[in-house]
Enzyme design. Sequence first.
Site, PDB file in Angstrom:
ATOM      1  N   ARG A   1       0.841  -1.198   0.000  1.00 47.18           N
ATOM      2  CA  ARG A   1       0.000   0.000   0.000  1.00 47.18           C
ATOM      3  C   ARG A   1       0.872   1.243   0.000  1.00 47.18           C
ATOM      4  NH1 ARG A   1      -3.780   0.908   4.511  1.00 47.18           N
ATOM      5  NH2 ARG A   1      -2.049   0.134   5.757  1.00 47.18           N
TER       6      ARG A   1
ATOM      7  N   SER B   1       7.457  -5.418   6.806  1.00 49.27           N
ATOM      8  CA  SER B   1       7.101  -6.486   7.753  1.00 49.27           C
ATOM      9  C   SER B   1       7.813  -7.803   7.442  1.00 49.27           C
ATOM     10  CB  SER B   1       5.583  -6.660   7.776  1.00 49.27           C
ATOM     11  OG  SER B   1       4.973  -5.471   8.215  1.00 49.27           O
TER      12      SER B   1
ATOM     13  N   ASP C   1       4.640  -3.101  11.634  1.00 53.28           N
ATOM     14  CA  ASP C   1       3.236  -2.713  11.840  1.00 53.28           C
ATOM     15  C   ASP C   1       2.901  -2.479  13.317  1.00 53.28           C
ATOM     16  OD1 ASP C   1       3.480  -5.393  12.481  1.00 53.28           O
ATOM     17  OD2 ASP C   1       1.669  -6.029  11.453  1.00 53.28           O
TER      18      ASP C   1
END
Length: 494
Positions: free
Chosen positions: A105, A174, A227
Amino acid sequence: MRKAAAAAVAAAAAVGVALLVRRQLREAKRWGRADAVLRELEERCAAPPARLRQVADAMAVEMHAGLASEGGSKLKMIISYVDALPSGEEKGVFYALDLGGTNFRVLRVQLGGKEGRVIKQEHDEISIPPHLMTGGSNELFDFIASSLAKFVASEGEDFHLAEGRQRELGFTFSFPVKQTSIASGTLINWTKGFSIDETVGEDVVTELTKALERQGLDMKVTALINDTIGTLAGGRYDDNDVIAAVILGTGTNAAYVERANAIPKWHDLLPKSGDMVINMEWGNFRSSHLPLTEFDQALDAESLNPGEQVYEKLISGMYLGEIVRRVLLKMAEEASLFGDEVPPKLKIPFIIRTPYMSMMHCDRSPDLRTVGAKLKDILGVQSTSLKTRRLVVDVCDIVAKRAACLAAAGIHGILKKLGRDVPNTDKQRTVIAVDGGLYEHYTIFAECVESTLRDMLGEEVSSTIVIKLAKDGSGIGAALLAAAHSQYREAEEL
């Protein structure tokens, strides 16, 4: 003749009664065996208050050990180099890139300081072509940089970049990284289907920056995070009393704000703020006090990482449905739970996903209609008795509540390490930001986490502790950390 007929009828009736009695005995034995499996599961999963306090104590001890030295604990207690969380004063346009799987994203926000807060935000999601996940490093990062450049080109007039300033980006990455500063870290290894050997051991921020330069995009990465730290940043931006973040989703992790002088393995100068965010990697916690069953041990032994991530395998959404499947399989094999034949689909690992488990567990209809429908859809079991459905719900209840209790014990361990588990005279609020689909969507699980933590802390302390849902840390949290660690921050503070 009449006597003979009567005798025959009596004999037939006797046979019928005998068959009925035998069937009833067989049914009773079957349910007895199923009930025995359930009772043993309940016993092995038991998490009474005394045991949960032992788990919390063990978590706090492991936290101390992990802060003392590298490799000193099963908890990595990674120094994140995030020494400043968003204050709400941040202003300007900031970007985020969230790379954690087969999609990534890109996001931008316009921040307006204390008054304006988040004025506007936009995002886009892009799928990574499979060949780039196993190709070359330049090819992957060039594709990401190209997509980011297109997104920047669509920046509308509502977004105002101050004159003479470079655009700044928070990068949520991540994958396992050895962090070397707030905006640098070397890749330890790829996961989640990526396999690009030449990137391993390289600084992922440098790789991205070189790709941005090749695109002619003037943008600086000011924060490299995961995250969990993003969730902490987003939580702190919304509520100044947030001191920790917990992810309870497909996976699980926790991060919290530590005093830098309480980190023996930190050898650099103390940051100006005096604080340092620690990424616990708490999924790898283990303790002799964790209530393990034969199902957990078999799942662990057959996993890709036996002996690792033991806590995660007990409490995260990736595994709860699979534990339920293993229990139901034993009941089907030993107690013919779904009839004489074991449903073939019940033998397929991970076929019962945790969202399905949640739907069955939360079924409130008198005849447990949802449970029956899910068993039919997932396992191909055409019809089930109400008794069978109730047994399935009982299994879900035991597995979910054990997970929730252990998650609460982990949170209690963090509070204990920070001295927030005892009454304080000024009634200071302590807020834990929680993100993840397991907590957000599995109502019974979330309620059990909260009630267990309340019981562990007692009324006086729990009145000052708040668990707050904080969404999209990997997106908005990364942009906020880019702002909090902006290269222009010190100039603005003068």
